[in-house]
Design an enzyme around this catalytic site. Structure first.
Site, PDB file in Angstrom:
ATOM      1  N   ASP A 136       0.936  -1.142  -0.153  1.00 37.32           N
ATOM      2  CA  ASP A 136      -0.018   0.012   0.133  1.00 37.32           C
ATOM      3  C   ASP A 136       0.844   1.189   0.145  1.00 37.32           C
ATOM      4  OD1 ASP A 136      -2.123   1.697   0.188  1.00 37.32           O
ATOM      5  OD2 ASP A 136      -2.914   1.142   2.265  1.00 37.32           O
ATOM      6  N   ASP A 137       0.856   1.794  -1.027  1.00 40.82           N
ATOM      7  CA  ASP A 137       1.528   3.167  -1.270  1.00 40.82           C
ATOM      8  C   ASP A 137       3.257   2.928  -1.450  1.00 40.82           C
ATOM      9  OD1 ASP A 137      -0.808   4.595  -1.226  1.00 40.82           O
ATOM     10  OD2 ASP A 137      -0.404   5.499   0.638  1.00 40.82           O
ATOM     11  N   CYS A 179      -5.604   4.435  -4.207  1.00 36.42           N
ATOM     12  CA  CYS A 179      -5.774   3.071  -4.013  1.00 36.42           C
ATOM     13  C   CYS A 179      -7.451   2.445  -4.335  1.00 36.42           C
ATOM     14  CB  CYS A 179      -5.588   2.751  -2.528  1.00 36.42           C
ATOM     15  SG  CYS A 179      -6.525   3.887  -1.377  1.00 36.42           S
ATOM     16  N   LYS A 228      -6.175  -5.644   3.152  1.00 40.36           N
ATOM     17  CA  LYS A 228      -6.730  -4.428   2.925  1.00 40.36           C
ATOM     18  C   LYS A 228      -7.980  -4.611   1.565  1.00 40.36           C
ATOM     19  CE  LYS A 228      -6.157   0.339   1.244  1.00 40.36           C
ATOM     20  NZ  LYS A 228      -5.395   1.513   1.033  1.00 40.36           N
ATOM     21  N   HIS A 286     -11.018  -2.122   0.881  1.00 35.78           N
ATOM     22  CA  HIS A 286     -11.164  -0.852   0.482  1.00 35.78           C
ATOM     23  C   HIS A 286     -11.992  -0.557  -0.929  1.00 35.78           C
ATOM     24  CE1 HIS A 286      -9.167   3.683   1.038  1.00 35.78           C
ATOM     25  NE2 HIS A 286     -10.715   3.625   1.089  1.00 35.78           N
ATOM     26  N   HIS A 320       1.360   2.136   4.180  1.00 31.34           N
ATOM     27  CA  HIS A 320       0.501   3.641   4.302  1.00 31.34           C
ATOM     28  C   HIS A 320       1.135   4.020   5.752  1.00 31.34           C
ATOM     29  CE1 HIS A 320      -2.925   5.903   4.482  1.00 31.34           C
ATOM     30  NE2 HIS A 320      -3.270   5.678   3.336  1.00 31.34           N
ATOM     31  N   ASP A 354      -0.258  -0.819  -4.962  1.00 28.76           N
ATOM     32  CA  ASP A 354      -1.363  -0.178  -5.811  1.00 28.76           C
ATOM     33  C   ASP A 354      -1.335   1.152  -6.369  1.00 28.76           C
ATOM     34  OD1 ASP A 354      -0.999   1.062  -3.201  1.00 28.76           O
ATOM     35  OD2 ASP A 354      -3.149   0.892  -2.572  1.00 28.76           O
ATOM     36  N   ASN A 355      -0.188   1.706  -5.897  1.00 26.51           N
ATOM     37  CA  ASN A 355       0.185   3.148  -6.631  1.00 26.51           C
ATOM     38  C   ASN A 355       1.630   3.370  -6.164  1.00 26.51           C
ATOM     39  OD1 ASN A 355      -2.285   4.116  -4.514  1.00 26.51           O
ATOM     40  ND2 ASN A 355      -0.172   4.706  -3.963  1.00 26.51           N
ATOM     41  N   LYS A 395       1.855   9.575  -5.335  1.00 27.65           N
ATOM     42  CA  LYS A 395       0.416   9.314  -5.141  1.00 27.65           C
ATOM     43  C   LYS A 395      -0.488  10.337  -5.162  1.00 27.65           C
ATOM     44  CE  LYS A 395      -2.763   7.461  -1.581  1.00 27.65           C
ATOM     45  NZ  LYS A 395      -3.007   6.801  -0.226  1.00 27.65           N
TER      46      LYS A 395
END
Length: 562
Positions: free
Chosen positions: A15-16, A55, A115, A117, A271, A323-324, A348
Site C-alpha cells: 500500500d503506497d 488506492c 486491505k 477498500h 501506508h 497499488d500506486n 501518489k
C-alpha cells in the site's frame, strides 16, 4: 508448463510503496532481501503501471482488468478520491467480475487477507453487497477499509484533515452567536427574545452533531477487523493487525495446500501511520518508513518460507506489486513519512506523473519463468486479470471491454513487445495523460494534457493540501507536454516542435487514440457520487448495538518476529 495444470497463485500487494523503495529497484538504504530474492528467482518489470495513482480506483482496475472509469470507481471531486467511509454506499459494483470469481469458477480456493477498500454495504448495515465474499473470495480476513493515521488515537487525523479544521472553525463561529446575543440582552441595549437565542443554540448543536457524529469517531467507524462477514475487532488493535494477518495467511496456505488456491495478501504496509513491531523500530537507515518496509519484507519472507516448507514453490506463481506510487506529502516535522519513487517525478494522487503510477512488478514461477529476466516494456496492473484467467483456465467475460493483456508470452520470452499500444492515465474522472508505445520500435511517448500545481512551487508535491488535485488547481497544457519516456524516464525534458520533428504527428496519433478510447466508454452509476460517499448511520458496520459499537473477539496467538 502443462496447460492442463493449474498453479497456485499468491498475489502480494503493498500500500503506497514507492518503486524506488526496494533494493532490486535501486535502493541502497533499505534492506529487502526477500523481495529481492523474488526478483532474482523470477522476472522483474521496470515499466509496470497502476491504472490510477490512488488506492480504491487502482485496486478496482487490478481486480477487474478494466480502467476504473468503466466501473464508476473514480471520483469527479478532489475531496473523495478514494472511498472514505465504511458507512458509505459506494463500492465495486456487483456486476463486475473479478479474477477471484473467474478462478473460483475453475475450482480454486480463493482467499483475501488484508486491505479491501472497495466498499461494503449498499442499502442496509449487513447486506455486504460489495464484500470480498460477494466478489469471488471464499475467505476474507482483514480490514474492509484500510489503514489511516486516524486508526491511532495519538496521531494527527488524516481523513479530510483540512475540512475538519474548517468545520471546527465554523462550529465555533456559529456557537458564538447565541453568546453574543446575550450581551445586548443583559446590558438592555436590545431585547432579544429567548426563543431566538435558543434557536441559534440549537442550530449550533445540530451543525456540530451533523459532522462530529462521523468525523469524531473515525477510528471506531473505519478501523475495524473482520473475518468473513463477522466483525472481530472494533476498533481494531492496529499494532497487532499485521501479525494477525500473517498468521491467517499461513493458516490459509496450510488449509488449502492440497488443491489449487489463490491467496491475495493485501498489506497495510507502508501506508501511514507506519505501524511496525518493536523489533523493527530503528531497524533501517531510513527511519520509520524504512522500518515499515523492512517489516513488510520479513512478512513476504514468511509467506515464501511457507510455500517452500509445503513443497509448493515450484507450482506457485508469486507476484509482488504496489497499488500506486509512494505518497510524498506526509511529514513528521521536516521528516518525510512517505516513500521514494526513485528517479520518477511525482507520487501518489498525481494523475499521470510517473512517480504516482510506476510500481514494482515481480513474477516468480520457478518451473515456468526464467530467473533473473528483466522486462522494460510497458505493462499494467490490469494485465493480472487476463494473465490469471489464462493460467487458471478461465474464460474472459465477452460482454465487456477488458483493458488488460495476458502477460505470459512476455514473461516466458515468447514475445518481446508488449501488447499495449496506448495506455490512458486518469486522475479521478479526468484524463490527464496518454502513453503511446510504438509497435514498430521501442519508443514510448507520453503526453500530459493536465498536470497538478505543486505547492510550494517547485517542491514536486502538494504539501499545502496533502494530496494534489485532479481539477481546479491544475495546469492545462495546449499543446500537451510531450516526453520520450524511453529516453527521458524522469520527465525532465519536455519536447516541442522545435526540438522534436515528430511532435505534431505523435500528438495527432494520441488524439485519435483518445477519441477511439472514449467511444468504448459507456455511462455507469457513479460510485463516488455525493450521496454514495457521505457517512450513513444505517450502513455503519457495528459490533454490538449502534451507536455503542465495540468488541474484541480475536485471540493473541501471533507469529514470532526475528
Amino acid at each position: 508448463m502443462t496447460r492442463n495444470s493449474r498453479p497456485n497463485i499468491v498475489l502480494l500487494m503493498a500500500d503506497d510503496l514507492g518503486v524506488g523503495d526496494l533494493c532490486c529497484y535501486g535502493n541502497n538504504s533499505v534492506s529487502t532481501p526477500n523481495i529481492d530474492r523474488l526478483a532474482s528467482e523470477g522476472v522483474r518489470l521496470t515499466q509496470h503501471l497502476a491504472a490510477a495513482s490512488m488506492c480504491t480506483p487502482s485496486r478496482a482496475a487490478f481486480l477487474t482488468g478494466r480502467y476504473p472509469i468503466r466501473s464508476g470507481m473514480v471520483s469527479p471531486y478532489n475531496l473523495n478520491r478514494a472511498l472514505t467511509w465504511l458507512g458509505g454506499s459506494g463500492g465495486l459494483p456487483t456486476n463486475e467480475t473479478t479474477f477471484a470469481k473467474l478462478l473460483q469458477h475453475r475450482g480454486y480456493r480463493t482467499g483475501l487477507i488484508g486491505k479491501w477498500h472497495l466498499g461494503l454495504s449498499c442499502a442496509s448495515r449487513n447486506d455486504h453487497c460489495y464484500h470480498p465474499l460477494n466478489h469471488g473470495f471464499h475467505y476474507f480476513y482483514g480490514v474492509p477499509f484500510g489503514l489511516l493515521s486516524d486508526c491511532q488515537a495519538s496521531k494527527t487525523p488524516e481523513l479530510h484533515r483540512w475540512l475538519r479544521i474548517k468545520l471546527w472553525i465554523s462550529t465555533v463561529a456559529i456557537a458564538l452567536v447565541p453568546f453574543l446575543l446575550l450581551i445586548p440582552k443583559f446590558t438592555r441595549w436590545l431585547s432579544v427574545p429567548w426563543k431566538v437565542i435558543a434557536v441559534f443554540a440549537l442550530l449550533a448543536f445540530l451543525f456540530f452533531t451533523s459532522w462530529y457524529s462521523s468525523y469524531g469517531f473515525t477510528r471506531r467507524w473505519n478501523c475495524i477487523l473482520m473475518r468473513n462477514h463477522e466483525i472481530i475487532q472494533q476498533p481494531m488493535k492496529e499494532e497487532k493487525v499485521a501479525s494477525l494477518m500473517l498468521k491467517e495467511a499461513l493458516a490459509f496456505i496450510e488449509r488449502v495446500k492440497r488443491e489449487p488456491f489463490l491467496l491475495f495478501f493485501s498489506f497495510l504496509h507502508v501506508h501511514t501511520p507506519l505501524i511496525s513491531k518493536e523489533k523493527f523500530v530503528g531497524h533501517s537507515k531510513y527511519g520509520r518508513y524504512g522500518d515499515n518496509v523492512e517489516e513488510m519484507d520479513w512478512m513476504v519472507g514468511k509467506i515464501l518460507d511457507a510455500l517452500d516448507q509445503e513443497c509448493l514453490a515450484n507450482n506457485t506463481l508469486v507476484y509482488f506489486t504496489s497499488d500506486n506510487g509512494g505518497h510524498l506529502e506526509p511529514l513528521d516535522g521536516a521528516v518525510q513519512l512517505g516513500g521514494w519513487n526513485g528517479i520518477y517525478k511525482g507520487g501518489k494522487g498525481m494523475g499521470g506523473w510517473e512517480g504516482g503510477i510506476r510500481v514494482p512488478g515481480i513474477f516468480r514461477w520457478p518451473s515456468v519463468l526464467e530467473a533473473g529476466r528483466v522486462i522494460n516494456e510497458p505493462t499494467s496492473l490490469m494485465d493480472i486479470y487476463p494473465t490469471l484467467s489464462y493460467i487458471g483456465g478461465g474464460i474472459l467475460p465477452q460482454d465487456r471491454v477488458i483493458d488488460g493483456q495476458n502477460l505470459m508470452p512476455l514473461l516466458e520470452g515468447r514475445a518481446s513487445h508488449s501488447d499495449h499500444e496506448f495506455l490512458f492515465h486518469y486522475c479521478g474522472v479526468y484524463l490527464h495523460t496518454v502513453r503511446w508505445h510504438q509497435k514498430d520500435c521501442a519508443t514510448v511517448w507520453k503526453a500530459h494534457y493536465v498536470t497538478p500545481k505543486f505547492y510550494p512551487e517547485g517542491t514536486g508535491a502538494c504539501y499545502g493540501s496533502g494530496i494534489c488535485s485532479c481539477s481546479g488547481d491544475v495546469t492545462y497544457h495546449d499543446p500537451p507536454l510531450l516526453f520520450d519516456i524511453s529516453r527521458d524516464p524522469s520527465e525532465a525534458l519536455p519536447l516541442n516542435p522545435d526540438n522534436e520533428p515528430l511532435f505534431d504527428s505523435v500528438i495527432k496519433k494520441m488524439e485519435a487514440a483518445i477519441k477511439e478510447h472514449r467511444r468504448t466508454l459507456t455511462p455507469v452509476p457513479q460510485q463516488f457520487s455525493v450521496f454514495n460517499t457521505i457517512w450513513k448511520p444505517w450502513l455503519q458496520p457495528c459490533c454490538g448495538t449502534f451507536p455503542f459499537c465495540g468488541c474484541d473477539k480475536e485471540d493473541d496467538i501471533l507469529p514470532t518476529a526475528p
